[in-house]
Design a protein around this motif. Sequence first.
Motif, PDB file in Angstrom:
ATOM      1  N   VAL A  76       0.845  -1.196   0.000  1.00  0.00           N
ATOM      2  CA  VAL A  76       0.000   0.000   0.000  1.00  0.00           C
ATOM      3  C   VAL A  76       0.878   1.242   0.000  1.00  0.00           C
ATOM      4  O   VAL A  76       1.779   1.391   0.840  1.00  0.00           O
ATOM      5  N   ARG A  77       0.600   2.137  -0.942  1.00  0.00           N
ATOM      6  CA  ARG A  77       1.269   3.431  -0.999  1.00  0.00           C
ATOM      7  C   ARG A  77       0.221   4.535  -1.026  1.00  0.00           C
ATOM      8  O   ARG A  77      -0.890   4.331  -1.513  1.00  0.00           O
ATOM      9  N   LEU A  78       0.589   5.679  -0.482  1.00  0.00           N
ATOM     10  CA  LEU A  78      -0.305   6.834  -0.495  1.00  0.00           C
ATOM     11  C   LEU A  78       0.449   8.036  -1.023  1.00  0.00           C
ATOM     12  O   LEU A  78       1.474   8.433  -0.468  1.00  0.00           O
ATOM     13  N   LEU A  79      -0.055   8.597  -2.122  1.00  0.00           N
ATOM     14  CA  LEU A  79       0.496   9.837  -2.656  1.00  0.00           C
ATOM     15  C   LEU A  79      -0.275  11.000  -2.029  1.00  0.00           C
ATOM     16  O   LEU A  79      -1.507  11.067  -2.121  1.00  0.00           O
ATOM     17  N   GLY A  80       0.468  11.901  -1.379  1.00  0.00           N
ATOM     18  CA  GLY A  80      -0.218  12.992  -0.702  1.00  0.00           C
ATOM     19  C   GLY A  80       0.660  14.214  -0.530  1.00  0.00           C
ATOM     20  O   GLY A  80       1.779  14.278  -1.032  1.00  0.00           O
ATOM     21  N   VAL A 107      -7.407  11.999 -14.740  1.00  0.00           N
ATOM     22  CA  VAL A 107      -8.658  12.740 -14.933  1.00  0.00           C
ATOM     23  C   VAL A 107      -8.650  14.032 -14.113  1.00  0.00           C
ATOM     24  O   VAL A 107      -8.794  15.134 -14.646  1.00  0.00           O
ATOM     25  N   HIS A 108      -8.473  13.914 -12.786  1.00  0.00           N
ATOM     26  CA  HIS A 108      -8.535  15.089 -11.916  1.00  0.00           C
ATOM     27  C   HIS A 108      -7.160  15.657 -11.578  1.00  0.00           C
ATOM     28  O   HIS A 108      -7.060  16.800 -11.141  1.00  0.00           O
ATOM     29  N   LYS A 109      -6.123  14.814 -11.731  1.00  0.00           N
ATOM     30  CA  LYS A 109      -4.744  15.255 -11.446  1.00  0.00           C
ATOM     31  C   LYS A 109      -4.616  15.777 -10.012  1.00  0.00           C
ATOM     32  O   LYS A 109      -4.009  16.814  -9.756  1.00  0.00           O
ATOM     33  N   GLN A 110      -5.216  15.036  -9.064  1.00  0.00           N
ATOM     34  CA  GLN A 110      -5.253  15.481  -7.674  1.00  0.00           C
ATOM     35  C   GLN A 110      -4.836  14.359  -6.732  1.00  0.00           C
ATOM     36  O   GLN A 110      -4.910  13.177  -7.070  1.00  0.00           O
ATOM     37  N   ILE A 111      -4.428  14.744  -5.546  1.00  0.00           N
ATOM     38  CA  ILE A 111      -4.205  13.845  -4.443  1.00  0.00           C
ATOM     39  C   ILE A 111      -5.406  13.956  -3.493  1.00  0.00           C
ATOM     40  O   ILE A 111      -6.155  14.936  -3.579  1.00  0.00           O
ATOM     41  N   PRO A 112      -5.594  12.960  -2.631  1.00  0.00           N
ATOM     42  CA  PRO A 112      -4.790  11.767  -2.407  1.00  0.00           C
ATOM     43  C   PRO A 112      -5.042  10.698  -3.453  1.00  0.00           C
ATOM     44  O   PRO A 112      -6.107  10.653  -4.077  1.00  0.00           O
ATOM     45  N   THR A 120       2.208  18.759  -6.948  1.00  0.00           N
ATOM     46  CA  THR A 120       1.237  17.809  -7.502  1.00  0.00           C
ATOM     47  C   THR A 120       0.835  18.142  -8.933  1.00  0.00           C
ATOM     48  O   THR A 120       0.465  17.267  -9.698  1.00  0.00           O
ATOM     49  N   LEU A 121       0.899  19.429  -9.293  1.00  0.00           N
ATOM     50  CA  LEU A 121       0.483  19.810 -10.651  1.00  0.00           C
ATOM     51  C   LEU A 121       1.415  19.256 -11.716  1.00  0.00           C
ATOM     52  O   LEU A 121       1.005  19.033 -12.856  1.00  0.00           O
ATOM     53  N   ASN A 122       2.667  19.025 -11.327  1.00  0.00           N
ATOM     54  CA  ASN A 122       3.635  18.535 -12.301  1.00  0.00           C
ATOM     55  C   ASN A 122       4.219  17.174 -11.917  1.00  0.00           C
ATOM     56  O   ASN A 122       5.228  16.754 -12.472  1.00  0.00           O
ATOM     57  N   SER A 123       3.579  16.509 -10.978  1.00  0.00           N
ATOM     58  CA  SER A 123       4.076  15.221 -10.527  1.00  0.00           C
ATOM     59  C   SER A 123       3.757  14.135 -11.554  1.00  0.00           C
ATOM     60  O   SER A 123       2.595  13.935 -11.933  1.00  0.00           O
ATOM     61  N   GLU A 124       4.769  13.434 -11.965  1.00  0.00           N
ATOM     62  CA  GLU A 124       4.565  12.351 -12.922  1.00  0.00           C
ATOM     63  C   GLU A 124       3.694  11.252 -12.324  1.00  0.00           C
ATOM     64  O   GLU A 124       2.836  10.672 -13.005  1.00  0.00           O
ATOM     65  N   SER A 125       3.892  10.972 -11.031  1.00  0.00           N
ATOM     66  CA  SER A 125       3.098   9.928 -10.369  1.00  0.00           C
ATOM     67  C   SER A 125       1.625  10.306 -10.308  1.00  0.00           C
ATOM     68  O   SER A 125       0.743   9.484 -10.592  1.00  0.00           O
ATOM     69  N   VAL A 126       1.345  11.557  -9.939  1.00  0.00           N
ATOM     70  CA  VAL A 126      -0.053  12.009  -9.849  1.00  0.00           C
ATOM     71  C   VAL A 126      -0.711  11.988 -11.218  1.00  0.00           C
ATOM     72  O   VAL A 126      -1.843  11.516 -11.380  1.00  0.00           O
ATOM     73  N   ARG A 150      -8.898   6.745  -6.035  1.00  0.00           N
ATOM     74  CA  ARG A 150      -8.838   8.206  -6.017  1.00  0.00           C
ATOM     75  C   ARG A 150     -10.022   8.806  -5.264  1.00  0.00           C
ATOM     76  O   ARG A 150     -11.038   8.139  -5.104  1.00  0.00           O
ATOM     77  N   GLU A 151      -9.878  10.066  -4.865  1.00  0.00           N
ATOM     78  CA  GLU A 151     -10.894  10.847  -4.158  1.00  0.00           C
ATOM     79  C   GLU A 151     -11.003  10.376  -2.700  1.00  0.00           C
ATOM     80  O   GLU A 151     -11.236   9.207  -2.421  1.00  0.00           O
TER      81      GLU A 151
END
Length: 230
Positions: free
Chosen positions: A9-13, A54-59, A42-48, A69-70
């Motif tokens: 489990v990983r969490l991008l945040g 679609v939303h290009k957002q975290i988490p 986050t706006l330029n994160s390759e992982s995100v 997502r969401e």
Amino acid sequence: MGLISDEYVRLLGAWPSPFVLRTRIALNLKRVPYEYLEEEDTLNSESVLNYNPVHKQIPILIHGSKPIRESLNIVMYVDETWLSGPPILPSDPFDRAVARFWDVYIDEHCFTSINGVAVAKDEEERNAAIAKLEMCLALLEETFQECSKGRGFFGGDNIGFIDIGFGSMLGPLKVLEKFTGVKFIHPEMTPGLFHWADRFYAHEAVKPVIPDIEKLVQFARLKFNTSIFK
């Protein structure tokens, strides 16, 4: 790292995000080991961009190779996937629907009102946003009395779905209190929420991941270029 296990489990945040905080609290409640990956841009994160095109957002929660997502969707996924720890959503279908309703209300009205105070262009606009936020909190005070049934949390004896949804907004509320001088959670006006907030902050699943308020204050000054934060 090699092959990724289906259970890894990983969490991008990002640390200031109340929505990321929700996910971390849910994982802690369920005692799920996970790797937290801080995304500074986050706006330029390759992982995100890769996991949420679609939303290009975290988490973004990544379970094995599956991205979820969401924030509210992630909390529900965590609750349904891991049986360790207390349930987050009620088992009764009606109570589950009520909990989902209020968390959506928190996002659509409380969070937008918090942002409204922060980005208000003048005093009139700010006062209108403050009034709307106070109305939201009055409704949540009533909801706490109904849902808690005299116990410590919206979820009863332990943190539940509404607790996580609203508790994640306590940091931004405290930041607004510092800058506006308005006590949004007041021992006389919202006594239930006032004492609930102390219990929420002290909970073992919450305490290790709550952002420092002074650090949030500095972040707000940088993010919102308005007179309220100067």
